[in-house]
Design a protein around this motif. Sequence first.
Motif, mmCIF file in Angstrom:
data_model
loop_
_atom_site.group_PDB
_atom_site.id
_atom_site.type_symbol
_atom_site.label_atom_id
_atom_site.label_comp_id
_atom_site.label_asym_id
_atom_site.label_seq_id
_atom_site.Cartn_x
_atom_site.Cartn_y
_atom_site.Cartn_z
ATOM 1 N N GLY A 1 100.539 -45.964 15.597
ATOM 2 C CA GLY A 1 99.649 -46.272 16.722
ATOM 3 C C GLY A 1 100.370 -46.280 18.058
ATOM 4 N N THR A 2 100.451 -47.453 18.703
ATOM 5 C CA THR A 2 101.101 -47.550 20.014
ATOM 6 C C THR A 2 102.612 -47.502 19.920
ATOM 7 N N GLY A 3 103.172 -47.757 18.729
ATOM 8 C CA GLY A 3 104.619 -47.726 18.559
ATOM 9 C C GLY A 3 105.314 -49.059 18.681
ATOM 10 N N LEU A 4 104.578 -50.165 18.879
ATOM 11 C CA LEU A 4 105.207 -51.467 19.087
ATOM 12 C C LEU A 4 106.171 -51.818 17.957
ATOM 13 N N LEU A 5 105.730 -51.717 16.733
ATOM 14 C CA LEU A 5 106.547 -52.128 15.589
ATOM 15 C C LEU A 5 107.816 -51.294 15.479
ATOM 16 N N GLU B 1 101.669 -37.479 20.891
ATOM 17 C CA GLU B 1 102.067 -37.416 22.301
ATOM 18 C C GLU B 1 101.994 -38.796 22.945
ATOM 19 N N PHE B 2 100.905 -39.501 22.657
ATOM 20 C CA PHE B 2 100.736 -40.861 23.167
ATOM 21 C C PHE B 2 101.817 -41.789 22.614
ATOM 22 N N LEU B 3 102.054 -41.714 21.330
ATOM 23 C CA LEU B 3 103.073 -42.531 20.678
ATOM 24 C C LEU B 3 104.452 -42.256 21.256
ATOM 25 N N GLU B 4 104.797 -41.007 21.403
ATOM 26 C CA GLU B 4 106.102 -40.620 21.952
ATOM 27 C C GLU B 4 106.300 -41.177 23.354
ATOM 28 N N SER B 5 105.252 -41.165 24.182
ATOM 29 C CA SER B 5 105.383 -41.662 25.549
ATOM 30 C C SER B 5 105.709 -43.155 25.566
ATOM 31 N N ASN B 6 105.115 -43.929 24.665
ATOM 32 C CA ASN B 6 105.424 -45.357 24.601
ATOM 33 C C ASN B 6 106.842 -45.609 24.106
ATOM 34 N N VAL B 7 107.265 -44.854 23.116
ATOM 35 C CA VAL B 7 108.612 -45.021 22.570
ATOM 36 C C VAL B 7 109.659 -44.701 23.635
ATOM 37 N N GLN B 8 109.493 -43.584 24.316
ATOM 38 C CA GLN B 8 110.461 -43.186 25.334
ATOM 39 C C GLN B 8 110.501 -44.170 26.500
ATOM 40 N N PRO C 1 118.149 -42.167 20.759
ATOM 41 C CA PRO C 1 118.470 -41.309 19.606
ATOM 42 C C PRO C 1 118.230 -41.980 18.252
ATOM 43 N N ARG C 2 118.059 -43.292 18.231
ATOM 44 C CA ARG C 2 117.859 -44.007 16.973
ATOM 45 C C ARG C 2 116.393 -44.045 16.544
ATOM 46 N N ALA C 3 115.497 -43.540 17.378
ATOM 47 C CA ALA C 3 114.065 -43.543 17.053
ATOM 48 C C ALA C 3 113.526 -42.117 17.129
ATOM 49 N N VAL C 4 112.928 -41.653 16.045
ATOM 50 C CA VAL C 4 112.352 -40.311 15.976
ATOM 51 C C VAL C 4 110.870 -40.438 15.704
ATOM 52 N N VAL C 5 110.062 -39.798 16.544
ATOM 53 C CA VAL C 5 108.611 -39.765 16.333
ATOM 54 C C VAL C 5 108.275 -38.495 15.560
ATOM 55 N N LYS C 6 107.521 -38.665 14.480
ATOM 56 C CA LYS C 6 107.275 -37.530 13.594
ATOM 57 C C LYS C 6 105.872 -37.607 12.994
ATOM 58 N N GLU C 7 105.260 -36.454 12.800
ATOM 59 C CA GLU C 7 103.931 -36.407 12.210
ATOM 60 C C GLU C 7 103.986 -36.712 10.717
#
Length: 239
Positions: free
Chosen positions: A75-79, A121-128, A137-143
């Motif tokens: 989702g938003t990537g908080l966890l 795309e939304f998830l990646e923007s929050n993570v970055q 580099p320790r977090a990778v967003v992947k489908e």
Amino acid sequence: MALVPYEEGAGWGARQLHSPWASYRFAGRTVRLKQDWRRLGVAAVVWDAAVVLCTYLEIGGIDLRDQSVIELGAGTGLLGIVATTVFQMLYLETPTICLRHILLYCLGARVTITDRAAALEFLESNVQANLPSKLRPRAVVKELTWGKDLGNFPPGAFDFILGADIVYLEETFAELLQTLEHLCSEQTVILLSCRIRYERDHRFLKMLRGRFSVYEVHYDASKDVHIYKAQRGSRKDDF
């Protein structure tokens, strides 16, 4: 995606879900997340189950340093963001090491943060936006769509599997279990945070217990959120 029910006009909770931003304090840092209910619905807002599991990771004595972690239905990537940055507070008791050294080197996990293609795309923007450059580099967003293309993920390669409010749609239960089995080794710990709303949620827990040893390790009464730990085999390690 992390799918949960929502009732229109549900007071403060509804206003919070429709807010374009949500802010939380974890691991000594403020995490400020974009939300987008109108465009992505339930996948783009922060739910209580994610907040409760983040708190559990931060204060529950779980050492995530350099562990390999995958989050499902992020989702938003908080966890995933918190898992990347969290460290055990007991290290602050060491008088010979300065706080700056602790924050830089007692890092959290190496996290693969997953969701369906539409949310990436939304998830990646929050993570970055919420990870310092040293941690990105320790977090990778992947489908990852449960039950599909699992060969893109090495079997049994993860120390922890995390999921917050991902137990909801009954038609996804078989694929979710298939995905958990693929990702698990004998040592993998699954942590699922959820509300038990309907009979189908109990059915999922029964299905999960048919393949894993499952224990409730935490209950937040204020938010009515349970955290379940699951592992292969019959071991019961205390968390």
